[in-house]
Design a protein around this motif. Structure first.
Motif, PDB file in Angstrom:
ATOM      1  N   LYS A 163       1.005  -0.722  -0.155  1.00  0.00           N
ATOM      2  CA  LYS A 163      -0.492  -0.190   0.086  1.00  0.00           C
ATOM      3  C   LYS A 163       0.384   1.019   0.424  1.00  0.00           C
ATOM      4  O   LYS A 163       0.446   2.764  -0.543  1.00  0.00           O
ATOM      5  CB  LYS A 163      -0.764   0.115   1.155  1.00  0.00           C
ATOM      6  CG  LYS A 163      -2.267  -0.926   1.147  1.00  0.00           C
ATOM      7  CD  LYS A 163      -3.149  -1.191   2.306  1.00  0.00           C
ATOM      8  CE  LYS A 163      -4.487  -1.674   2.306  1.00  0.00           C
ATOM      9  NZ  LYS A 163      -4.898  -2.302   2.843  1.00  0.00           N
ATOM     10  N   SER A 164       1.763   0.733   0.301  1.00  0.00           N
ATOM     11  CA  SER A 164       3.012   2.461   0.493  1.00  0.00           C
ATOM     12  C   SER A 164       3.916   2.593  -0.859  1.00  0.00           C
ATOM     13  O   SER A 164       4.268   3.125  -0.795  1.00  0.00           O
ATOM     14  CB  SER A 164       3.917   2.201   1.020  1.00  0.00           C
ATOM     15  OG  SER A 164       4.799   0.781   1.361  1.00  0.00           O
ATOM     16  N   GLY A 165       3.177   1.526  -2.121  1.00  0.00           N
ATOM     17  CA  GLY A 165       3.843   1.236  -2.636  1.00  0.00           C
ATOM     18  C   GLY A 165       5.412   1.512  -3.327  1.00  0.00           C
ATOM     19  O   GLY A 165       5.545   1.815  -4.638  1.00  0.00           O
ATOM     20  N   LEU A 166       6.019   0.903  -2.436  1.00  0.00           N
ATOM     21  CA  LEU A 166       7.157   0.112  -2.207  1.00  0.00           C
ATOM     22  C   LEU A 166       7.808  -1.258  -2.773  1.00  0.00           C
ATOM     23  O   LEU A 166       6.456  -2.460  -2.319  1.00  0.00           O
ATOM     24  CB  LEU A 166       7.983   0.152  -0.753  1.00  0.00           C
ATOM     25  CG  LEU A 166       7.732   1.984   0.107  1.00  0.00           C
ATOM     26  CD1 LEU A 166       8.404   1.512   0.983  1.00  0.00           C
ATOM     27  CD2 LEU A 166       8.875   2.727  -0.482  1.00  0.00           C
ATOM     28  N   THR A 167       8.896  -1.858  -3.146  1.00  0.00           N
ATOM     29  CA  THR A 167       9.334  -3.288  -2.941  1.00  0.00           C
ATOM     30  C   THR A 167       9.251  -3.354  -1.588  1.00  0.00           C
ATOM     31  O   THR A 167       9.986  -3.056  -1.410  1.00  0.00           O
ATOM     32  CB  THR A 167      10.265  -3.227  -3.798  1.00  0.00           C
ATOM     33  OG1 THR A 167      11.406  -2.599  -3.741  1.00  0.00           O
ATOM     34  CG2 THR A 167       9.644  -2.590  -5.725  1.00  0.00           C
ATOM     35  N   VAL A 168       9.120  -4.575  -1.071  1.00  0.00           N
ATOM     36  CA  VAL A 168      10.138  -5.248  -0.746  1.00  0.00           C
ATOM     37  C   VAL A 168      11.402  -5.302  -0.448  1.00  0.00           C
ATOM     38  O   VAL A 168      11.746  -3.913   0.752  1.00  0.00           O
ATOM     39  CB  VAL A 168      10.130  -6.693  -0.210  1.00  0.00           C
ATOM     40  CG1 VAL A 168      10.205  -7.469   0.745  1.00  0.00           C
ATOM     41  CG2 VAL A 168       8.435  -7.131  -0.238  1.00  0.00           C
ATOM     42  N   ARG A 169      12.438  -4.667  -0.598  1.00  0.00           N
ATOM     43  CA  ARG A 169      13.875  -4.836  -1.210  1.00  0.00           C
ATOM     44  C   ARG A 169      13.852  -3.168  -0.286  1.00  0.00           C
ATOM     45  O   ARG A 169      15.038  -2.877   0.252  1.00  0.00           O
ATOM     46  CB  ARG A 169      14.290  -4.852  -2.275  1.00  0.00           C
ATOM     47  CG  ARG A 169      16.434  -4.210  -2.305  1.00  0.00           C
ATOM     48  CD  ARG A 169      17.405  -4.561  -2.886  1.00  0.00           C
ATOM     49  NE  ARG A 169      16.521  -6.559  -3.367  1.00  0.00           N
ATOM     50  CZ  ARG A 169      17.285  -6.557  -2.514  1.00  0.00           C
ATOM     51  NH1 ARG A 169      18.255  -6.532  -1.163  1.00  0.00           N
ATOM     52  NH2 ARG A 169      17.382  -8.282  -2.733  1.00  0.00           N
ATOM     53  N   GLU A 170      12.671  -1.805  -1.090  1.00  0.00           N
ATOM     54  CA  GLU A 170      13.226  -0.687  -0.448  1.00  0.00           C
ATOM     55  C   GLU A 170      12.563  -0.733   1.116  1.00  0.00           C
ATOM     56  O   GLU A 170      12.819   0.633   1.159  1.00  0.00           O
ATOM     57  CB  GLU A 170      12.065   0.159  -1.896  1.00  0.00           C
ATOM     58  CG  GLU A 170      12.532   0.051  -3.180  1.00  0.00           C
ATOM     59  CD  GLU A 170      11.689   0.848  -3.830  1.00  0.00           C
ATOM     60  OE1 GLU A 170      12.173   1.099  -5.072  1.00  0.00           O
ATOM     61  OE2 GLU A 170      10.188   0.732  -3.749  1.00  0.00           O
ATOM     62  N   ALA A 171      11.662  -1.544   1.391  1.00  0.00           N
ATOM     63  CA  ALA A 171      10.837  -1.170   3.266  1.00  0.00           C
ATOM     64  C   ALA A 171      12.023  -2.211   3.986  1.00  0.00           C
ATOM     65  O   ALA A 171      11.913  -1.695   4.769  1.00  0.00           O
ATOM     66  CB  ALA A 171      10.095  -1.883   2.878  1.00  0.00           C
ATOM     67  N   ILE A 172      13.510  -2.590   3.493  1.00  0.00           N
ATOM     68  CA  ILE A 172      14.429  -3.251   4.343  1.00  0.00           C
ATOM     69  C   ILE A 172      14.984  -1.872   4.715  1.00  0.00           C
ATOM     70  O   ILE A 172      15.867  -1.000   3.826  1.00  0.00           O
ATOM     71  CB  ILE A 172      14.780  -4.238   3.269  1.00  0.00           C
ATOM     72  CG1 ILE A 172      14.169  -5.495   3.049  1.00  0.00           C
ATOM     73  CG2 ILE A 172      16.104  -4.450   4.128  1.00  0.00           C
ATOM     74  CD1 ILE A 172      15.000  -6.536   3.003  1.00  0.00           C
ATOM     75  N   ARG A 173      15.208  -1.309   6.055  1.00  0.00           N
ATOM     76  CA  ARG A 173      16.908  -0.675   6.695  1.00  0.00           C
ATOM     77  C   ARG A 173      17.762  -1.593   6.415  1.00  0.00           C
ATOM     78  O   ARG A 173      18.248  -2.489   6.780  1.00  0.00           O
ATOM     79  CB  ARG A 173      16.142  -0.357   8.179  1.00  0.00           C
ATOM     80  CG  ARG A 173      17.202   0.511   8.491  1.00  0.00           C
ATOM     81  CD  ARG A 173      16.336   1.498   9.555  1.00  0.00           C
ATOM     82  NE  ARG A 173      17.416   2.201  10.567  1.00  0.00           N
ATOM     83  CZ  ARG A 173      17.837   3.512   9.467  1.00  0.00           C
ATOM     84  NH1 ARG A 173      16.899   4.001   8.778  1.00  0.00           N
ATOM     85  NH2 ARG A 173      18.633   3.958  10.993  1.00  0.00           N
ATOM     86  N   GLU A 174      18.922  -1.265   5.549  1.00  0.00           N
ATOM     87  CA  GLU A 174      20.462  -1.203   5.809  1.00  0.00           C
ATOM     88  C   GLU A 174      21.131  -0.821   7.733  1.00  0.00           C
ATOM     89  O   GLU A 174      22.090  -1.682   7.369  1.00  0.00           O
ATOM     90  CB  GLU A 174      21.174  -0.803   4.574  1.00  0.00           C
ATOM     91  CG  GLU A 174      20.454  -1.872   2.977  1.00  0.00           C
ATOM     92  CD  GLU A 174      20.939  -1.377   2.120  1.00  0.00           C
ATOM     93  OE1 GLU A 174      22.285  -0.817   1.974  1.00  0.00           O
ATOM     94  OE2 GLU A 174      20.488  -0.776   1.169  1.00  0.00           O
ATOM     95  N   LYS A 175      21.360   0.442   7.412  1.00  0.00           N
ATOM     96  CA  LYS A 175      21.678   0.747   8.086  1.00  0.00           C
ATOM     97  C   LYS A 175      21.704   0.219  10.053  1.00  0.00           C
ATOM     98  O   LYS A 175      20.498   0.360  10.308  1.00  0.00           O
ATOM     99  CB  LYS A 175      21.843   3.115   8.012  1.00  0.00           C
ATOM    100  CG  LYS A 175      22.904   3.574   9.130  1.00  0.00           C
ATOM    101  CD  LYS A 175      21.914   5.207   8.995  1.00  0.00           C
ATOM    102  CE  LYS A 175      23.093   5.706   9.846  1.00  0.00           C
ATOM    103  NZ  LYS A 175      22.835   6.844  10.116  1.00  0.00           N
ATOM    104  N   GLY A 176      22.663   0.056  10.226  1.00  0.00           N
ATOM    105  CA  GLY A 176      22.311  -0.515  11.977  1.00  0.00           C
ATOM    106  C   GLY A 176      21.877  -1.430  12.025  1.00  0.00           C
ATOM    107  O   GLY A 176      20.916  -1.690  12.651  1.00  0.00           O
ATOM    108  N   THR A 177      21.726  -2.265  10.995  1.00  0.00           N
ATOM    109  CA  THR A 177      20.898  -3.525  11.259  1.00  0.00           C
ATOM    110  C   THR A 177      21.990  -4.989  10.793  1.00  0.00           C
ATOM    111  O   THR A 177      23.136  -4.348   9.969  1.00  0.00           O
ATOM    112  CB  THR A 177      19.980  -3.698   9.737  1.00  0.00           C
ATOM    113  OG1 THR A 177      20.242  -3.711   8.575  1.00  0.00           O
ATOM    114  CG2 THR A 177      19.185  -1.899  10.229  1.00  0.00           C
TER     115      THR A 177
END
Length: 140
Positions: free
Chosen positions: A49-63
């Protein structure tokens, strides 16, 4: 007003987003997603619903993104969702849900696009950046 924020109180962007929602006179449902992660179905729905791909919804920094090898382009959406559910810190934040849509509010002012009511007064981010003037208008 039915507004929900998937919040991390340790994140400045998430705190600013929550403060903008409250500055509009709305007391949202606050879900601290690190303590209460969304289900797979809810997470997929938020992302879609946010119009993102799953990859775009992943946080990289600090994870543990790199340690888990999530930068591998051959990983499927299901693989990425599995990792996000196992390690909720990988879920980017804050997701906000209102009757007018769902957004990943990065930067925090993106939430203004889906709030159903105007801001009630001036607002500055934690870093001092003024977003809303004294009349409740968004500053370009």
């Amino acid at each position: 007003m039915d507004v929900t924020i998937y919040h991390n109180p340790d994140c400045g962007t998430s705190r600013n987003t929550l403060a903008l929602i409250r500055n509009a006179g709305i007391e949202p449902t606050v879900i601290e997603y690190l303590k209460t992660p969304p289900t797979r179905a809810v997470l997929k729905d938020l992302i879609s619903k946010s119009g993102l791909t799953v990859r775009e919804a992943i946080r990289e920094k600090g994870t543990p993104y790199a340690d888990l090898g999530l930068d591998d382009p051959t990983l499927s959406d299901d693989d990425l969702l599995d990792a996000m559910l196992e390690h909720p810190i990988l879920i980017n934040r804050p997701f906000v849900v209102t009757p007018w849509g769902v957004r990943l509010s990065r930067p925090s002012e993106i939430v203004l696009d889906i709030l159903p009511v105007p801001q009630k007064g001036p607002f500055a981010k934690e870093d001092g950046e003024l977003l809303i003037d004294a009349e409740g208008n968004r500053i370009a």
